[in-house]
Enzyme design. Structure first.
Site, PDB file in Angstrom:
ATOM      1  N   HIS A  17       0.838  -1.203   0.000  1.00 50.77           N
ATOM      2  CA  HIS A  17       0.000   0.000   0.000  1.00 50.77           C
ATOM      3  C   HIS A  17       0.874   1.255   0.000  1.00 50.77           C
ATOM      4  CE1 HIS A  17      -3.199  -2.570   2.172  1.00 50.77           C
ATOM      5  NE2 HIS A  17      -3.599  -2.402   0.922  1.00 50.77           N
ATOM      6  N   LYS A  41     -18.079  -5.518   7.321  1.00 54.06           N
ATOM      7  CA  LYS A  41     -16.813  -6.116   7.766  1.00 54.06           C
ATOM      8  C   LYS A  41     -16.522  -5.736   9.214  1.00 54.06           C
ATOM      9  CE  LYS A  41     -14.449  -6.592   3.378  1.00 54.06           C
ATOM     10  NZ  LYS A  41     -13.202  -6.344   2.656  1.00 54.06           N
ATOM     11  N   ARG A  90      -1.858  -6.407  -7.710  1.00 53.34           N
ATOM     12  CA  ARG A  90      -0.858  -7.399  -7.333  1.00 53.34           C
ATOM     13  C   ARG A  90      -0.832  -8.574  -8.301  1.00 53.34           C
ATOM     14  NH1 ARG A  90      -2.560  -9.843  -2.429  1.00 53.34           N
ATOM     15  NH2 ARG A  90      -4.599  -9.267  -3.177  1.00 53.34           N
ATOM     16  N   SER A 127      -3.387  -7.476   3.116  1.00 51.02           N
ATOM     17  CA  SER A 127      -3.770  -7.186   4.497  1.00 51.02           C
ATOM     18  C   SER A 127      -4.347  -8.424   5.175  1.00 51.02           C
ATOM     19  CB  SER A 127      -4.800  -6.059   4.536  1.00 51.02           C
ATOM     20  OG  SER A 127      -4.226  -4.849   4.130  1.00 51.02           O
TER      21      SER A 127
END
Length: 157
Positions: A17, A41, A90, A127
């Site tokens: 990040h 979440k 990614r 993460s």
């Protein structure tokens, strides 16, 4: 002045990040890093904590500011007067998902998206994996900025 938005959950911020945000800050005059609050979440860190961790991890980026948002990304972009969304990629699966989102955002509100590939050194870091390794007692010191590693240790002790 061109303003770019780097949205994400950043729970927690990783070296990937930080790399993408720093590279974005080198390309655009103003960068807004928006921490997404997703009510479905259960984050490890509050949105305020995530912003503080990002600030501590990017101390030498004066053209970066931080905020929190909920709701549609395109509404946030228009409300803030942002010119372009920047997304780090990614993997090819990131690209497949983010391309669909970019096309939807362009269709809904004319929001443009720029993709920046994550540096190869961080392409495997997420993460989710960082949280899992940290919860299981593994070291994530080389995967996250030092302030994040300290916050994880404190949170999990």
């Amino acid at each position: 002045m061109t303003t770019a938005l780097c949205p994400g959950s950043y729970d927690p911020p990783t070296n990937g990040h930080v790399d993408v945000i720093a590279r974005t800050a080198a390309m655009f005059e103003r960068v807004v890093v928006s921490v997404v609050e997703n009510p479905s979440k259960n984050p490890m860190f509050t949105s305020t904590e995530r912003i503080e961790l990002l600030r501590a991890s990017l101390p030498d980026t004066p053209n970066v500011e931080y905020d929190v948002f909920t709701g549609l990304l395109v509404d946030h972009v228009v409300d803030r007067g942002i010119d372009v969304v920047v997304k780090g990629l990614r993997t090819s699966s990131d690209f497949d998902y983010e391309l669909q989102m970019a096309q939807m955002n362009a269709t809904i509100r004319g929001v443009e998206t720029v993709f920046i590939p994550t540096s190869p050194a961080w392409s495997f870091v997420s993460s989710t994996l960082v949280r899992e390794v940290a919860r299981l007692g593994g070291s994530v010191d080389e995967l996250v900025p030092a302030p994040v590693a300290a916050a994880l240790k404190e949170k999990l002790s």
